[in-house]
Design an enzyme around this catalytic site. Structure first.
Site, PDB file in Angstrom:
ATOM      1  N   CYS A  83       0.849  -1.190   0.000  1.00  0.00           N
ATOM      2  CA  CYS A  83       0.000   0.000   0.000  1.00  0.00           C
ATOM      3  C   CYS A  83       0.885   1.240   0.000  1.00  0.00           C
ATOM      4  O   CYS A  83       1.767   1.385   0.847  1.00  0.00           O
ATOM      5  CB  CYS A  83      -0.902  -0.012   1.227  1.00  0.00           C
ATOM      6  SG  CYS A  83      -1.851   1.498   1.423  1.00  0.00           S
ATOM      7  N   GLU A  84       0.650   2.125  -0.951  1.00  0.00           N
ATOM      8  CA  GLU A  84       1.506   3.304  -1.069  1.00  0.00           C
ATOM      9  C   GLU A  84       1.235   4.344   0.017  1.00  0.00           C
ATOM     10  O   GLU A  84       2.030   5.256   0.204  1.00  0.00           O
ATOM     11  CB  GLU A  84       1.351   3.935  -2.448  1.00  0.00           C
ATOM     12  CG  GLU A  84      -0.006   4.509  -2.747  1.00  0.00           C
ATOM     13  CD  GLU A  84      -0.117   5.015  -4.174  1.00  0.00           C
ATOM     14  OE1 GLU A  84      -0.835   5.995  -4.368  1.00  0.00           O
ATOM     15  OE2 GLU A  84       0.507   4.442  -5.094  1.00  0.00           O
ATOM     16  N   HIS A  85       0.147   4.198   0.760  1.00  0.00           N
ATOM     17  CA  HIS A  85      -0.165   5.188   1.795  1.00  0.00           C
ATOM     18  C   HIS A  85       0.634   4.989   3.073  1.00  0.00           C
ATOM     19  O   HIS A  85       0.979   5.961   3.746  1.00  0.00           O
ATOM     20  CB  HIS A  85      -1.664   5.165   2.120  1.00  0.00           C
ATOM     21  CG  HIS A  85      -2.511   5.530   0.947  1.00  0.00           C
ATOM     22  ND1 HIS A  85      -3.801   5.050   0.772  1.00  0.00           N
ATOM     23  CD2 HIS A  85      -2.265   6.315  -0.124  1.00  0.00           C
ATOM     24  CE1 HIS A  85      -4.300   5.534  -0.350  1.00  0.00           C
ATOM     25  NE2 HIS A  85      -3.390   6.294  -0.921  1.00  0.00           N
ATOM     26  N   HIS A  86       0.899   3.723   3.434  1.00  0.00           N
ATOM     27  CA  HIS A  86       1.648   3.446   4.665  1.00  0.00           C
ATOM     28  C   HIS A  86       2.862   2.548   4.435  1.00  0.00           C
ATOM     29  O   HIS A  86       3.563   2.212   5.378  1.00  0.00           O
ATOM     30  CB  HIS A  86       0.734   2.785   5.708  1.00  0.00           C
ATOM     31  CG  HIS A  86      -0.370   3.660   6.186  1.00  0.00           C
ATOM     32  ND1 HIS A  86      -1.635   3.620   5.646  1.00  0.00           N
ATOM     33  CD2 HIS A  86      -0.397   4.621   7.142  1.00  0.00           C
ATOM     34  CE1 HIS A  86      -2.399   4.516   6.257  1.00  0.00           C
ATOM     35  NE2 HIS A  86      -1.671   5.137   7.159  1.00  0.00           N
ATOM     36  N   GLN A 124      -5.301  -0.867  -4.151  1.00  0.00           N
ATOM     37  CA  GLN A 124      -5.969  -2.017  -4.768  1.00  0.00           C
ATOM     38  C   GLN A 124      -6.855  -1.612  -5.935  1.00  0.00           C
ATOM     39  O   GLN A 124      -6.929  -2.314  -6.942  1.00  0.00           O
ATOM     40  CB  GLN A 124      -6.783  -2.769  -3.706  1.00  0.00           C
ATOM     41  CG  GLN A 124      -7.441  -4.032  -4.243  1.00  0.00           C
ATOM     42  CD  GLN A 124      -8.114  -4.833  -3.154  1.00  0.00           C
ATOM     43  OE1 GLN A 124      -7.684  -4.833  -2.005  1.00  0.00           O
ATOM     44  NE2 GLN A 124      -9.196  -5.518  -3.496  1.00  0.00           N
ATOM     45  N   HIS A 152      -5.627  -5.977   4.027  1.00  0.00           N
ATOM     46  CA  HIS A 152      -4.665  -4.871   4.092  1.00  0.00           C
ATOM     47  C   HIS A 152      -4.132  -4.721   5.514  1.00  0.00           C
ATOM     48  O   HIS A 152      -4.903  -4.435   6.436  1.00  0.00           O
ATOM     49  CB  HIS A 152      -5.334  -3.568   3.656  1.00  0.00           C
ATOM     50  CG  HIS A 152      -5.687  -3.542   2.204  1.00  0.00           C
ATOM     51  ND1 HIS A 152      -5.068  -2.697   1.317  1.00  0.00           N
ATOM     52  CD2 HIS A 152      -6.574  -4.267   1.481  1.00  0.00           C
ATOM     53  CE1 HIS A 152      -5.574  -2.891   0.105  1.00  0.00           C
ATOM     54  NE2 HIS A 152      -6.490  -3.841   0.175  1.00  0.00           N
ATOM     55  N   CYS A 154      -2.472  -2.377   6.712  1.00  0.00           N
ATOM     56  CA  CYS A 154      -2.629  -1.014   7.208  1.00  0.00           C
ATOM     57  C   CYS A 154      -3.981  -0.828   7.900  1.00  0.00           C
ATOM     58  O   CYS A 154      -4.185   0.139   8.622  1.00  0.00           O
ATOM     59  CB  CYS A 154      -2.440   0.014   6.086  1.00  0.00           C
ATOM     60  SG  CYS A 154      -3.545  -0.197   4.689  1.00  0.00           S
TER      61      CYS A 154
END
Length: 197
Positions: A83-86, A124, A152, A154
Protein backbone atom coordinates in the site's frame (compact mmCIF):
# COMPACT_ATOMS: atom_id res chain seq x y z
CA UNK A 1 9.43 -12.30 -14.07
CA UNK A 2 13.10 -11.90 -14.89
CA UNK A 3 15.49 -12.48 -12.01
CA UNK A 4 17.87 -9.72 -13.08
CA UNK A 5 18.44 -6.92 -10.56
CA UNK A 6 16.00 -4.05 -10.44
CA UNK A 7 18.14 -1.10 -11.54
CA UNK A 8 15.65 1.41 -10.12
CA UNK A 9 16.54 0.37 -6.54
CA UNK A 10 19.30 2.37 -4.81
CA UNK A 11 20.41 0.11 -1.94
CA UNK A 12 22.69 2.68 -0.29
CA UNK A 13 19.95 5.32 -0.09
CA UNK A 14 17.49 2.83 1.37
CA UNK A 15 20.06 1.67 3.92
CA UNK A 16 20.75 5.27 4.99
CA UNK A 17 17.03 6.02 5.24
CA UNK A 18 16.30 2.91 7.32
CA UNK A 19 19.16 3.78 9.65
CA UNK A 20 17.63 7.25 10.10
CA UNK A 21 14.22 5.74 10.84
CA UNK A 22 15.73 3.49 13.50
CA UNK A 23 17.41 6.51 15.10
CA UNK A 24 14.19 8.53 14.84
CA UNK A 25 12.18 5.94 16.79
CA UNK A 26 14.83 5.89 19.54
CA UNK A 27 16.58 2.64 18.58
CA UNK A 28 20.28 1.88 18.34
CA UNK A 29 20.88 0.86 14.70
CA UNK A 30 24.29 -0.56 15.70
CA UNK A 31 23.00 -3.10 18.20
CA UNK A 32 23.34 -6.74 17.20
CA UNK A 33 19.74 -7.37 16.16
CA UNK A 34 19.53 -4.22 14.02
CA UNK A 35 23.07 -3.93 12.65
CA UNK A 36 22.19 -5.58 9.33
CA UNK A 37 18.56 -4.44 9.18
CA UNK A 38 19.16 -1.57 6.70
CA UNK A 39 20.74 -4.03 4.22
CA UNK A 40 17.93 -6.53 4.75
CA UNK A 41 15.30 -3.87 4.14
CA UNK A 42 17.06 -2.73 0.94
CA UNK A 43 17.05 -6.32 -0.39
CA UNK A 44 13.41 -6.72 0.64
CA UNK A 45 12.41 -3.51 -1.19
CA UNK A 46 14.17 -4.76 -4.30
CA UNK A 47 11.96 -7.84 -4.15
CA UNK A 48 8.62 -6.30 -3.17
CA UNK A 49 8.98 -3.43 -5.67
CA UNK A 50 10.39 -5.56 -8.50
CA UNK A 51 7.51 -4.51 -10.76
CA UNK A 52 9.08 -1.05 -11.06
CA UNK A 53 11.96 -2.53 -13.04
CA UNK A 54 9.78 -4.50 -15.46
CA UNK A 55 7.01 -3.82 -17.95
CA UNK A 56 3.97 -6.12 -18.14
CA UNK A 57 4.37 -6.12 -21.93
CA UNK A 58 7.40 -8.43 -21.43
CA UNK A 59 4.87 -11.19 -20.72
CA UNK A 60 2.52 -10.61 -23.65
CA UNK A 61 4.94 -10.75 -26.55
CA UNK A 62 3.80 -14.25 -27.54
CA UNK A 63 0.12 -14.80 -28.26
CA UNK A 64 -1.37 -17.90 -29.85
CA UNK A 65 -3.94 -17.97 -32.63
CA UNK A 66 -6.82 -20.11 -31.47
CA UNK A 67 -10.47 -20.14 -32.50
CA UNK A 68 -11.65 -20.50 -28.90
CA UNK A 69 -14.69 -18.34 -28.21
CA UNK A 70 -15.60 -19.14 -24.62
CA UNK A 71 -14.52 -17.47 -21.38
CA UNK A 72 -11.07 -18.28 -19.98
CA UNK A 73 -10.70 -17.84 -16.20
CA UNK A 74 -7.63 -18.01 -13.99
CA UNK A 75 -8.79 -17.99 -10.37
CA UNK A 76 -7.04 -17.68 -7.05
CA UNK A 77 -3.80 -16.01 -8.18
CA UNK A 78 -2.04 -15.43 -4.86
CA UNK A 79 -0.32 -12.06 -4.72
CA UNK A 80 1.18 -9.52 -2.36
CA UNK A 81 1.56 -5.81 -2.89
CA UNK A 82 2.48 -2.72 -0.88
CA UNK A 83 0.00 0.00 0.00
CA UNK A 84 1.51 3.30 -1.07
CA UNK A 85 -0.16 5.19 1.80
CA UNK A 86 1.65 3.45 4.67
CA UNK A 87 4.17 1.21 2.86
CA UNK A 88 2.54 -1.80 4.49
CA UNK A 89 1.67 -5.03 2.69
CA UNK A 90 -1.69 -6.13 1.39
CA UNK A 91 -2.21 -9.60 0.01
CA UNK A 92 -4.88 -11.89 -1.29
CA UNK A 93 -6.15 -13.42 -4.51
CA UNK A 94 -6.79 -12.09 -7.99
CA UNK A 95 -9.17 -13.65 -10.49
CA UNK A 96 -8.71 -12.84 -14.18
CA UNK A 97 -11.07 -13.75 -17.01
CA UNK A 98 -11.16 -12.90 -20.68
CA UNK A 99 -13.21 -13.79 -23.73
CA UNK A 100 -10.72 -14.33 -26.57
CA UNK A 101 -11.11 -12.94 -30.06
CA UNK A 102 -8.84 -15.21 -32.13
CA UNK A 103 -5.88 -14.99 -29.70
CA UNK A 104 -5.08 -16.62 -26.37
CA UNK A 105 -2.17 -16.11 -24.00
CA UNK A 106 -0.18 -18.63 -21.96
CA UNK A 107 -1.85 -19.10 -18.59
CA UNK A 108 1.20 -18.25 -16.47
CA UNK A 109 1.51 -14.96 -18.34
CA UNK A 110 -1.75 -13.72 -16.82
CA UNK A 111 -0.30 -14.19 -13.34
CA UNK A 112 3.01 -12.59 -14.37
CA UNK A 113 1.25 -9.54 -15.81
CA UNK A 114 -0.73 -9.11 -12.59
CA UNK A 115 2.42 -9.47 -10.48
CA UNK A 116 4.17 -6.82 -12.55
CA UNK A 117 1.52 -4.30 -11.46
CA UNK A 118 1.29 -5.66 -7.90
CA UNK A 119 5.02 -5.35 -7.21
CA UNK A 120 4.88 -1.55 -7.08
CA UNK A 121 3.63 0.95 -4.52
CA UNK A 122 -0.09 0.51 -5.10
CA UNK A 123 -3.70 0.94 -4.09
CA UNK A 124 -5.97 -2.02 -4.77
CA UNK A 125 -8.40 -0.02 -6.89
CA UNK A 126 -5.65 1.10 -9.30
CA UNK A 127 -4.08 -2.36 -9.38
CA UNK A 128 -7.41 -3.87 -10.47
CA UNK A 129 -7.97 -1.28 -13.19
CA UNK A 130 -4.39 -1.41 -14.50
CA UNK A 131 -4.53 -5.18 -14.96
CA UNK A 132 -7.91 -5.04 -16.74
CA UNK A 133 -6.98 -2.15 -19.03
CA UNK A 134 -3.62 -3.63 -19.93
CA UNK A 135 -5.07 -7.05 -20.83
CA UNK A 136 -7.87 -5.43 -22.82
CA UNK A 137 -5.34 -3.43 -24.82
CA UNK A 138 -2.73 -6.17 -25.35
CA UNK A 139 -4.96 -9.19 -25.97
CA UNK A 140 -7.68 -7.31 -27.83
CA UNK A 141 -10.30 -9.75 -26.49
CA UNK A 142 -14.07 -9.36 -26.53
CA UNK A 143 -13.97 -8.71 -22.80
CA UNK A 144 -11.87 -8.79 -19.63
CA UNK A 145 -12.86 -9.16 -15.98
CA UNK A 146 -10.50 -8.73 -13.03
CA UNK A 147 -11.64 -9.26 -9.44
CA UNK A 148 -9.23 -8.75 -6.55
CA UNK A 149 -9.81 -9.62 -2.90
CA UNK A 150 -7.20 -8.68 -0.31
CA UNK A 151 -6.48 -8.13 3.34
CA UNK A 152 -4.66 -4.87 4.09
CA UNK A 153 -2.26 -4.80 7.03
CA UNK A 154 -2.63 -1.01 7.21
CA UNK A 155 -6.19 -1.75 8.40
CA UNK A 156 -5.73 -5.06 10.22
CA UNK A 157 -2.69 -4.29 12.42
CA UNK A 158 -2.92 -0.48 12.79
CA UNK A 159 -5.56 2.22 12.52
CA UNK A 160 -8.98 0.53 12.53
CA UNK A 161 -7.41 -2.79 13.65
CA UNK A 162 -10.01 -5.01 12.00
CA UNK A 163 -8.35 -8.37 11.31
CA UNK A 164 -10.26 -10.70 9.04
CA UNK A 165 -11.64 -7.92 6.86
CA UNK A 166 -11.22 -8.14 3.08
CA UNK A 167 -11.55 -5.56 0.36
CA UNK A 168 -12.98 -6.68 -2.99
CA UNK A 169 -12.54 -4.66 -6.20
CA UNK A 170 -13.55 -5.42 -9.76
CA UNK A 171 -12.96 -4.07 -13.24
CA UNK A 172 -15.04 -5.24 -16.19
CA UNK A 173 -14.32 -4.36 -19.81
CA UNK A 174 -15.91 -5.00 -23.20
CA UNK A 175 -18.72 -7.53 -23.41
CA UNK A 176 -18.71 -8.04 -19.63
CA UNK A 177 -20.00 -4.50 -19.26
CA UNK A 178 -22.29 -4.43 -22.29
CA UNK A 179 -24.00 -7.83 -22.01
CA UNK A 180 -25.71 -8.79 -18.74
CA UNK A 181 -25.69 -12.53 -19.52
CA UNK A 182 -21.93 -12.50 -20.20
CA UNK A 183 -21.37 -10.49 -17.05
CA UNK A 184 -23.39 -12.97 -14.98
CA UNK A 185 -21.55 -15.91 -16.52
CA UNK A 186 -18.07 -14.54 -15.87
CA UNK A 187 -18.90 -13.57 -12.28
CA UNK A 188 -20.39 -17.02 -11.69
CA UNK A 189 -17.19 -18.65 -12.99
CA UNK A 190 -15.05 -16.40 -10.79
CA UNK A 191 -17.21 -17.14 -7.73
CA UNK A 192 -16.80 -20.90 -8.28
CA UNK A 193 -15.15 -23.02 -5.59
CA UNK A 194 -12.48 -20.97 -3.88
CA UNK A 195 -13.44 -17.73 -5.61
CA UNK A 196 -15.15 -14.60 -4.34
CA UNK A 197 -18.15 -15.45 -2.15
Amino acid sequence: MSEEKNKTIDHKRIEAAVREILLAIGEDPDREGLAETPQRVARMYEEVFSGLGHQPSEHTEKLFHEDYNEIVVLRDIAFSSTCEHHLMPFSGKAHIAYLPDKHIIGLSKLARVFDCFAKRPQVQERLTIQAADFLMERLNPKGVAVVVEASHSCMTVRGAKKPGSFMVTSALRGIFIKDQRSRSEVMSLIRGAGGVQ
